[in-house]
Enzyme design. Structure first.
Site, PDB file in Angstrom:
ATOM      1  N   ASN A   1      91.762 -19.684  53.469  1.00  0.00           N
ATOM      2  CA  ASN A   1      90.680 -18.934  54.105  1.00  0.00           C
ATOM      3  C   ASN A   1      91.214 -17.783  54.949  1.00  0.00           C
ATOM      4  O   ASN A   1      90.650 -16.687  54.974  1.00  0.00           O
ATOM      5  CB  ASN A   1      89.857 -19.895  54.966  1.00  0.00           C
ATOM      6  CG  ASN A   1      88.473 -19.354  55.264  1.00  0.00           C
ATOM      7  OD1 ASN A   1      87.804 -18.841  54.374  1.00  0.00           O
ATOM      8  ND2 ASN A   1      88.041 -19.483  56.506  1.00  0.00           N
TER       9      ASN A   1
ATOM     10  N   ASN B   1      82.562 -24.118  45.778  1.00  0.00           N
ATOM     11  CA  ASN B   1      83.277 -25.316  46.207  1.00  0.00           C
ATOM     12  C   ASN B   1      82.385 -26.551  46.224  1.00  0.00           C
ATOM     13  O   ASN B   1      82.881 -27.682  46.164  1.00  0.00           O
ATOM     14  CB  ASN B   1      83.873 -25.110  47.600  1.00  0.00           C
ATOM     15  CG  ASN B   1      85.017 -24.115  47.577  1.00  0.00           C
ATOM     16  OD1 ASN B   1      85.681 -23.939  46.561  1.00  0.00           O
ATOM     17  ND2 ASN B   1      85.234 -23.438  48.703  1.00  0.00           N
TER      18      ASN B   1
ATOM     19  N   GLU C   1      84.264 -16.650  59.038  1.00  0.00           N
ATOM     20  CA  GLU C   1      84.799 -16.398  60.380  1.00  0.00           C
ATOM     21  C   GLU C   1      84.885 -14.912  60.710  1.00  0.00           C
ATOM     22  O   GLU C   1      84.716 -14.503  61.847  1.00  0.00           O
ATOM     23  CB  GLU C   1      86.208 -17.012  60.511  1.00  0.00           C
ATOM     24  CG  GLU C   1      86.255 -18.521  60.429  1.00  0.00           C
ATOM     25  CD  GLU C   1      86.626 -18.968  59.027  1.00  0.00           C
ATOM     26  OE1 GLU C   1      86.339 -18.203  58.081  1.00  0.00           O
ATOM     27  OE2 GLU C   1      87.180 -20.064  58.880  1.00  0.00           O
TER      28      GLU C   1
ATOM     29  N   ASP D   1      57.443   7.567  76.775  1.00  0.00           N
ATOM     30  CA  ASP D   1      58.037   6.994  75.564  1.00  0.00           C
ATOM     31  C   ASP D   1      58.833   5.718  75.844  1.00  0.00           C
ATOM     32  O   ASP D   1      59.319   5.075  74.907  1.00  0.00           O
ATOM     33  CB  ASP D   1      58.981   8.024  74.911  1.00  0.00           C
ATOM     34  CG  ASP D   1      58.234   9.264  74.440  1.00  0.00           C
ATOM     35  OD1 ASP D   1      57.187   9.110  73.794  1.00  0.00           O
ATOM     36  OD2 ASP D   1      58.703  10.374  74.726  1.00  0.00           O
TER      37      ASP D   1
ATOM     38  N   ASP E   1      61.518  11.433  74.355  1.00  0.00           N
ATOM     39  CA  ASP E   1      62.347  11.897  75.467  1.00  0.00           C
ATOM     40  C   ASP E   1      61.621  11.887  76.801  1.00  0.00           C
ATOM     41  O   ASP E   1      62.152  12.359  77.798  1.00  0.00           O
ATOM     42  CB  ASP E   1      62.854  13.316  75.190  1.00  0.00           C
ATOM     43  CG  ASP E   1      61.715  14.308  74.966  1.00  0.00           C
ATOM     44  OD1 ASP E   1      60.527  13.916  75.082  1.00  0.00           O
ATOM     45  OD2 ASP E   1      62.004  15.489  74.671  1.00  0.00           O
TER      46      ASP E   1
ATOM     47  N   ASP F   1      90.403 -13.950  54.257  1.00  0.00           N
ATOM     48  CA  ASP F   1      89.774 -13.117  55.287  1.00  0.00           C
ATOM     49  C   ASP F   1      90.614 -11.881  55.587  1.00  0.00           C
ATOM     50  O   ASP F   1      90.076 -10.792  55.805  1.00  0.00           O
ATOM     51  CB  ASP F   1      89.568 -13.934  56.565  1.00  0.00           C
ATOM     52  CG  ASP F   1      88.377 -14.878  56.452  1.00  0.00           C
ATOM     53  OD1 ASP F   1      87.557 -14.682  55.529  1.00  0.00           O
ATOM     54  OD2 ASP F   1      88.271 -15.801  57.274  1.00  0.00           O
TER      55      ASP F   1
ATOM     56  N   ASP G   1      57.374  11.969  68.685  1.00  0.00           N
ATOM     57  CA  ASP G   1      56.508  13.010  69.233  1.00  0.00           C
ATOM     58  C   ASP G   1      56.896  14.311  68.562  1.00  0.00           C
ATOM     59  O   ASP G   1      58.009  14.457  68.065  1.00  0.00           O
ATOM     60  CB  ASP G   1      56.701  13.115  70.747  1.00  0.00           C
ATOM     61  CG  ASP G   1      55.572  13.870  71.434  1.00  0.00           C
ATOM     62  OD1 ASP G   1      54.743  14.465  70.715  1.00  0.00           O
ATOM     63  OD2 ASP G   1      55.530  13.876  72.672  1.00  0.00           O
TER      64      ASP G   1
END
Length: 855
Positions: A697, A672, A300, A608, A604, A701, A342
């Protein structure tokens, strides 16, 4: 991106096109546009404005903030998490649904605000610089808003002007245009009329045309407007901003990982549900348990961990003058193994300077510079960038000279002369294109002696110019002769029997930091390739000066005849790709990605734009044209490659910490798949309740939110790092069963040592599972031992806190809410022994794993 010609065929922009209007003979062009060299009438212009529309930059339509926010919820991994939350809610596990919902909401909101702020900073799109244009209307010259220009208009251009449309040159005088933003050429280009140009010409070869967005650096011209707004070369490229971006390395990795995760979850759910239902635990209870376990294996926090990682990286890069517009580009930057760029403004300073002044033998000659400087200083006509470079160079003796007359430059002679006087002695000084100057020379000066310019010596002078060109220099020839002082007006006829003295040479010099930057990128495993619209000789010489070894050169005119396989082979072995159109740059980026490279592109200019959007990570600079900054993922507030090094390392550090969370979560939860089925056989009840799994869990987390602060081994960031699903799978398969082994030991201890009832059994496994899967991060976070590579203080605090909370909960009122029972004190002695043994075993297996599978 394509445009459709009148015959119905499609042509790529800027590639040679027979039907390109700008390349038509001038009479045919005027006829098609129904125009004259004297301009349009106001009435005709109004009608055309209605037909063609206003001459404005076609900006992409902005995405509303609310829609941009909602789009973040359809990212693959977020969709999986939302689905898991919906399933939890549907089967009555509202607590689990709330937990998942909060995590998804926090992650998406954080990502949105980071990207929104960065986008606002980077998208300060300036209005057009050329607010007005000088136009011939109704036979008179007038100033009017640029947006009112239409095809068929006749415009006047002079120094400092921004070209307001794509136009055909009708007349010019000393007219030079800087079109580097469009073509990548490092030097201004002479523009001149041409009645019948070649029909198949690419942009850099179209010296009879000027293009929207380029700027006039010297001279004057009259031009016929051919294309406005979206029909200019600039406008067509700008339209690419509305095209969906191709998938990047980061997005591809997330997609593959999500697909892998879905398969694992599906197998787990089916297996656990079937087993428990088969043991007559009740269909609904078995399904709830299977869903809870699937939620447990679903990371999660991964979107949030990634977003926190990337946001921290973006903040660190902002302090180093780098604006990150799209967060995922940081990881792409870390995975990048090829950087295409470039040379102008990246490897070079982006301005012309005088490099040398030499005689025919290539030796430094002060006389050459002295004469060239006198010519430039006394030149009355508008100077080009080479004249400015001469004037900016060191001063030389010219005091006492006065100007008598000037013979202006023209495109037929390709030279100009001034007559100067000192102490009643006059000399005519000529400089210009070497061939044009040599053809009017009869003598040459060498080491203070005047010699006849024999055919052999003229060949020597020409060979010297060829050598200079091959080495990447621009060169002007310099000559002179004494003239009489009995008149004040001189003409082209006086440019004869001149004395050739040598050449002044010019170059766009390399940045002082370029060589070190190239070396640092090479040390980081990033290959640099030069993609330029300039010529290969200049590019090759620049590369040599900055220590970038040139392994091969690919020319733009050869690319169109290659299929993708041949182009991949040629480009992978080449350092320079020269004389490229924007589409050719884009194609090179595409085939490099197809070959398995993670490609960055730094540019730039207008030319490009396509490549910036196609690359895995597009990089631009603050003084780039607006359309380039719009297309880029990252904007540098300073030019050059030096600033990229920190960004690459930051990207790799971010990726490393993200992978720690993924490998730890998938491996422990994969265990598990073995632990739960075995527990279902050993005991006649659920080994852990669904709500207990979700609490486990959540605590796990929580312990990982500090991963973004963790240290990363220095050798890990020395090479590009990419998503490797095979590596994750192997890690999961090797370390998952180890976790299961200690889960099974816990089962046996609880059953046969403590004779546990269901509640006590579930509590014991809850605490053991939380402790092992949480503390193992300190072992697997590095391939080195915990004594050589220690986690951050924040990581230690959160992991120990999560385990401590898990141990305390069974003794509090909250524990009853989750159906826990207090654990007997001897259990913690057993727990300590098992956790210690587990971590030692993982440490030993880790060393074997990295020897076997690498890192």
């Amino acid at each position: 991106m394509y445009v459709t010609a009148k015959n119905g065929r499609n042509h790529q922009l800027n590639e040679p096109t027979e039907n390109h209007m700008l390349n038509l003979p001038i009479k045919e062009l005027l006829s098609r546009l129904e125009a004259t060299p004297d301009g349009l009438t106001s009435e005709d212009a109004v009608a055309r404005l209605k037909k063609y529309g206003t001459n404005e930059f076609p900006r992409p339509r902005g995405v509303p903030a609310w829609l941009a926010y909602l789009r973040l919820f359809v990212q693959p991994l977020v969709v999986v998490l939302i689905a898991a939350g919906i399933l939890s809610a549907f089967f009555g596990e509202s607590r689990g649904a709330i937990i998942i919902g909060i995590m998804v909401l926090l992650s998406v909101t954080l990502q949105f605000f980071q990207e929104y702020r960065s986008e606002q900073t980077a998208q300060k799109l300036a209005r057009q610089v050329a607010i007005t244009a000088t136009v011939v209307r109704d036979g008179a010259v007038t100033e009017m808003p640029m947006r009112e220009l239409v095809p068929g208009d006749v415009i006047r251009l002079s120094v400092g002007d921004i070209v307001p449309a794509d136009a055909r040159v009708l007349y010019s005088r000393d007219f030079f245009v800087d079109q580097a933003a469009l073509t990548g050429e490092s030097f201004p280009v002479e523009k001149m009329p041409c009645d019948k140009p070649g029909r198949r010409l690419a942009l850099p070869d179209m010296n009879h045309a000027v293009f929207f967005g380029t700027n006039v650096v010297s001279g004057t011209a009259t031009a016929l407007v051919v294309g406005t707004n979206g029909q200019t070369e600039f406008g067509r490229m700008a339209k690419s901003l509305s095209v969906e971006r191709p998938e990047t390395e980061f997005q591809r990795g997330i997609r593959k990982f999500t697909s892998f995760l879905i398969k694992v979850i599906a197998v787990l759910v089916v297996l656990i549900f079937a087993l428990n239902a088969g043991l007559h635990r009740g269909v609904l209870q078995s399904l709830l348990f299977a869903v809870a376990v699937s939620v447990g294996i679903t990371p999660e926090l991964l979107p949030m961990i990634i977003t926190i990682n990337l946001s921290a990286g973006a903040a660190a890069m902002a302090r180093r003058k780098v604006i990150v517009k799209r967060l995922h580009s940081i990881q792409n930057l870390g995975s990048m193994d090829v950087l295409c760029t470039d040379k102008t403004g990246t490897l070079t300073e982006g301005k012309l300077v005088l490099h040398s002044h030499i005689d025919v033998n290539g030796q430094t000659c002060e006389q050459t510079f002295r004469l060239a400087r006198l010519n430039s200083v006394f030149q009355a006509s508008l100077r080009n960038p080479m004249d400015a470079a001469i004037a900016a160079h060191e001063e030389s003796g010219f005091d006492g000279y006065t100007k008598v007359d000037e013979i202006p430059f023209d495109f037929v002679r390709k030279r100009m002369s001034v007559v100067v006087e000192k102490n009643k002695e006059r000399i005519l000084i000529t400089k210009g294109a070497p061939e044009s100057v040599l053809e009017v020379c009869k003598y040459m000066e060498l080491n203070g002696q005047t010699l006849e310019l024999s055919p052999e010596r003229k060949k020597l002078a020409r060979d010297r110019f060829t050598e200079l060109s091959r080495d990447g220099y621009r060169a002007l020839a310099v000559a002179y002769r004494p003239v009489g002082n009995n008149r004040t007006v001189y003409s082209v006829a006086d440019e004869s029997e001149l004395i050739f003295v040598g050449y002044v040479t010019f170059i766009d010099p390399p940045k002082e930091s370029a060589a070190k930057s190239v070396e640092e990128l090479n040390n980081l495993g990033v290959k640099v390739k030069i993609l330029t619209g300039d010529n290969e000789l200049v590019s090759k010489r620049i590369c040599e000066r900055v220590g970038l070894e040139v392994h091969g050169v690919v020319m733009g005119q050869d690319i169109d005849s290659m299929d993708d396989e041949e182009l991949i082979s040629r480009v992978e072995g080449a350092t320079i790709c020269a004389r490229l159109s924007p589409e050719q740059k884009n194609r090179i980026i595409t085939v490099l990605k197809k070959a398995g490279h993670v490609v960055g592109y730094m540019g730039d200019g207008i030319n490009d734009t396509l490549a910036l959007r196609t690359a895995d990570v597009g990089i631009s600079v603050n003084n780039a044209v607006d359309v380039a900054k719009e297309a880029a993922d990252i904007v540098l507030l300073e030019e050059g490659l030096r600033i990229l090094e920190n960004g690459i390392i930051e990207g790799r550090r971010t990726f490393a910490n993200t992978m720690k969370y993924i490998m730890m979560g998938t491996s422990s939860n994969f265990g598990n798949m073995f632990s739960v089925p075995i527990a279902s056989v050993l005991v006649p009840f659920l080994p852990m309740l669904p709500v207990q799994i979700l609490l486990n869990n959540l605590l796990y987390d929580f312990s990982q939110v500090s991963i973004p602060t963790d240290r990363v081994d220095s050798d890990y960031v020395k090479q590009p790092r990419r998503w490797n699903i095979g590596f994750i799978r192997n890690f999961m398969i090797v370390f998952g069963p180890i976790s299961s082994l200690y889960d099974i030991m816990t089962y046996l201890v609880m059953l046969y040592v403590f004779h546990a009832r269901p509640s006590l059994f579930q509590t014991g496994w809850f605490v053991e599972s939380l402790a092992t899967q949480t503390l193992v991060i300190h072992i697997i976070r590095s391939r080195y031992s915990i004594f050589k590579s220690r986690g951050s203080t924040a990581l230690w605090v959160t992991t120990l806190a999560a385990v401590g909370i898990g141990m305390i909960i069974p003794y509090t009122p909250v524990g009853a809410y989750f159906y826990f029972s207090p654990l007997p004190p001897p259990f913690f002695l057993v727990l300590g022994g098992m956790v210690g043994a587990y971590l030692l075993m993982v440490e030993g297996v880790k060393r074997w794993f990295y020897r076997r599978f690498g890192w």
